[in-house]
Design an enzyme around this catalytic site. Structure first.
Site, short mmCIF file in Angstrom:
data_model
loop_
_atom_site.label_atom_id
_atom_site.label_comp_id
_atom_site.label_asym_id
_atom_site.label_seq_id
_atom_site.Cartn_x
_atom_site.Cartn_y
_atom_site.Cartn_z
N ASP A 237 3.75 9.12 -0.79
CA ASP A 237 2.45 8.52 -0.42
C ASP A 237 2.13 7.44 -1.44
O ASP A 237 2.23 7.70 -2.65
CB ASP A 237 1.37 9.61 -0.47
CG ASP A 237 0.31 9.44 0.61
OD1 ASP A 237 0.07 8.29 1.01
OD2 ASP A 237 -0.28 10.45 1.02
N HIS B 98 0.82 -1.22 0.00
CA HIS B 98 0.00 0.00 0.00
C HIS B 98 0.85 1.27 0.00
O HIS B 98 0.33 2.35 -0.25
CB HIS B 98 -0.93 0.00 1.22
CG HIS B 98 -2.03 -1.02 1.11
ND1 HIS B 98 -3.33 -0.69 0.83
CD2 HIS B 98 -2.02 -2.37 1.22
CE1 HIS B 98 -4.09 -1.79 0.78
NE2 HIS B 98 -3.31 -2.83 1.03
P1 ADQ Z 1 -2.83 6.18 4.80
O1 ADQ Z 1 -1.40 6.58 4.97
O2 ADQ Z 1 -3.59 6.02 6.03
O3 ADQ Z 1 -2.98 4.84 3.92
P2 ADQ Z 1 -4.72 7.55 2.92
O4 ADQ Z 1 -4.65 6.82 1.65
O5 ADQ Z 1 -4.89 9.03 2.75
O6 ADQ Z 1 -3.44 7.36 3.84
O7 ADQ Z 1 -5.92 6.99 3.76
C1 ADQ Z 1 -6.31 7.58 4.95
C2 ADQ Z 1 -7.75 7.16 5.25
O8 ADQ Z 1 -8.02 7.45 6.60
C3 ADQ Z 1 -8.75 7.90 4.39
O9 ADQ Z 1 -9.78 7.04 4.05
C4 ADQ Z 1 -9.24 9.01 5.33
O10 ADQ Z 1 -10.57 9.41 5.10
C5 ADQ Z 1 -9.14 8.33 6.67
N1 ADQ Z 1 -8.90 9.33 7.72
C6 ADQ Z 1 -7.83 10.10 7.91
N2 ADQ Z 1 -8.01 10.92 8.96
C7 ADQ Z 1 -9.22 10.65 9.44
C8 ADQ Z 1 -10.01 11.15 10.52
N3 ADQ Z 1 -9.57 12.10 11.35
N4 ADQ Z 1 -11.22 10.63 10.73
C9 ADQ Z 1 -11.69 9.68 9.92
N5 ADQ Z 1 -11.01 9.17 8.89
C10 ADQ Z 1 -9.80 9.64 8.66
C11 ADQ Z 1 -2.05 3.92 3.33
C12 ADQ Z 1 -1.01 4.54 2.39
C13 ADQ Z 1 -1.70 5.35 1.33
C14 ADQ Z 1 -2.69 4.47 0.57
C15 ADQ Z 1 -3.61 3.74 1.52
C16 ADQ Z 1 -4.48 2.72 0.80
O11 ADQ Z 1 -0.10 5.33 3.12
O12 ADQ Z 1 -0.77 5.91 0.43
O13 ADQ Z 1 -3.46 5.29 -0.29
O14 ADQ Z 1 -2.87 3.06 2.52
O15 ADQ Z 1 -3.72 1.84 0.03
#
Ligand code: ADQ
Length: 466
Positions: free
Chosen positions: A355, A153
């Site tokens: 990311d 991921h």
């Molecule tokens: P993350 O590093 O966690 O994921 P991201 O892809 O942006 O990063 O996903 C974060 C998720 O958490 C989103 O669905 C977001 O809505 C949720 N989230 C964040 N803050 C929140 C809050 N305060 N309350 C509720 N929800 C919140 C890792 C990798 C990424 C990759 C994903 C999926 O680092 O690059 O895109 O996995 O493969």
């Protein structure tokens, strides 16, 4: 049906709810195959080989428990203080300790023992993320010959950065025990292939697969997405205004786990720079939602402190009695509320230095009203930027540039906002999370000539590479 799907990931859904990306993505495939999802229980245990049942319908969810020592050395240690910074180009934050690696290998060996006990020969096994890189090596050592896929991921590390590891060559070796290695972007695939090109043990086959010692592995990109329809529906729902009486006027939103890879300090600095240059009388807000994670790790404590200082400084310098420029919220927000916050925001700021994909970018686009959409400001270092070329792409290291992009987002005419949003939405729909999982499993099935099970026959998705 030709076999069950067995999924292994660090996090496992604890309740029956089927909202949330990976849960939605795997729900049908697991349900239709009578599948099993195995993951870590959030509470510690004695580290034995037992599994705890969390639920059985419509598929089985089984949890293993880590001891406190494993939580420290395997999870916070090797996974999050070695592999995470390594893959996010932060070699300076890597903490090498031999007990971390020993524990990482031991936990993977334990999970391999558990899976070997459960798996039938025709089951399909899908392993998720950097917590389990050596899992296939350990499962093969126990005689498992199933088709095993792996999805990373987070970004694939640069070849040079792998030298930080005590035995860098094991990275290629471990991955080669999977039949299929899925990565987020074409750039990740390029880095992975570069690693194999540099390794004399690897040979490239005419069909694009890699022969490594006596095994064949395919490496492909599968850009992950979100539950687009579900998210759009949540965003469009009429509900109580989440701000109550404190509704800001025009605001920009940022939503991130509080992680050093997300570029939050520079985001705040860029917003402050914009405040210095904004037209008179304009009083915009930055609503930043950032729940803390991995707070036992020093680098995460440091970024939390740094961010609080900058937010305090910016608010101290610019706030008025009835206006707080940065609203900084340290907790998780329910998905539906988040969707509505996105919809009302004039822009969304994604400033990652590295990311894998960044789902927030896709969620923001899905949540917009197509007739009056906001603007996505997207770091060119996020995986999402590879395909979302019509987002306003930014260099998060350049505070002046990000500040100018914020101004451009506020000034952007409706026609341009609609055009950019429509193009981004196309990508979000094309990479919906269900398409992502079906696509991955279909390619994994083709790694060896097995009958396609029912749950993969449900949709017909063209496979560009085959
Ligand atoms: P993350 O590093 O966690 O994921 P991201 O892809 O942006 O990063 O996903 C974060 C998720 O958490 C989103 O669905 C977001 O809505 C949720 N989230 C964040 N803050 C929140 C809050 N305060 N309350 C509720 N929800 C919140 C890792 C990798 C990424 C990759 C994903 C999926 O680092 O690059 O895109 O996995 O493969």
């Amino acid at each position: 049906m030709a076999g069950r799907l067995i999924v292994i990931s660090n996090r496992i859904p604890m309740g029956e709810s089927i909202s949330g990306g990976l849960v939605v993505a795997l729900h049908d495939a697991l349900g239709c195959s009578g599948g099993i999802w195995i993951g870590a229980h959030p509470d510690p245990g004695d580290g034995d080989d037992s599994l705890e049942e969390l639920g059985t319908s419509p598929y089985q969810r089984l949890a293993f428990r880590l001891t406190e020592e494993e939580q420290n050395n395997y999870y916070l240690g090797y996974a999050n203080s070695v592999l995470w910074p390594l893959c996010h180009r932060r070699g300076d934050l890597v903490e090498m300790r031999s007990e971390y690696e020993t524990s990482y290998r031991a936990v993977n060996a334990r999970i391999a023992r558990i899976v070997s006990r459960i798996a039938e020969p025709e089951d399909l096994i899908w392993v998720h993320d950097y917590h389990f890189l050596p899992l296939a090596t350990e499962m093969r050592a126990r005689g498992l010959r199933n088709r095993i896929g792996f999805f990373l991921h987070i970004p694939f590390p640069a070849l040079g950065d792998l030298s930080v590891l005590s035995q860098p060559e094991r990275f290629a070796d471990d991955l080669a025990h999977y039949d299929l290695v899925g990565l987020q972007t074409r750039s990740d695939v390029a880095r992975c292939l570069e690693m194999y090109r540099a390794d004399p043990r690897a040979e490239f086959m005419p069909d694009g697969s890699i022969k490594f010692l006596d095994r064949f592995t395919s490496v492909r990109s599968f850009p992950i997405g979100i539950d687009t329809k579900g998210f759009a529906a949540d965003a469009a729902q009429e509900a109580v205004n989440p701000f109550g009486r404190e509704e800001p006027g025009s605001y920009i939103i940022g939503v991130d786990r509080l992680d050093y890879s997300k570029g939050l300090p520079n985001r705040f600095r860029a917003f402050a720079r914009y405040l210095e240059t904004r037209p008179e009388g304009v009083r915009p807000c930055l609503v930043q939602i950032a729940p803390p994670t991995r707070q036992q790790v020093r680098a995460y404590q440091d970024i939390t402190r740094e961010l609080e200082e900058i937010a305090g400084h910016v608010n101290g310098a610019f706030a008025e009695l009835d206006w707080t420029p940065i609203r900084y919220i340290h907790r998780a927000v329910p998905r539906a509320e988040l969707a509505r916050l996105y919809r009302k925001a004039r822009a969304c700021l994604v400033t990652s230095y590295a990311d894998g994909m960044n789902l927030v970018a896709k969620e923001y686009v899905a949540a917009q009203d197509p007739e009056n959409p906001g603007v996505l400001l997207l770091s060119r270092f996020a995986g999402a930027a590879e395909d979302m070329t019509e987002a306003l792409q930014i260099n998060p290291y350049d505070v002046e540039e990000v500040s100018a992009a914020i101004a451009a987002a506020f000034d952007m005419p409706l026609a341009e906002r609609k055009r950019r949003h429509a193009a981004c939405l196309e990508i979000v729909k094309k990479t919906d999370v269900t398409i992502w999982s079906t696509d991955f499993l279909r390619v994994l099935m083709r790694c060896k000539p097995f009958a396609v099970p029912e749950y993969l026959g449900m949709r017909s998705i063209p496979d560009p590479a085959l």
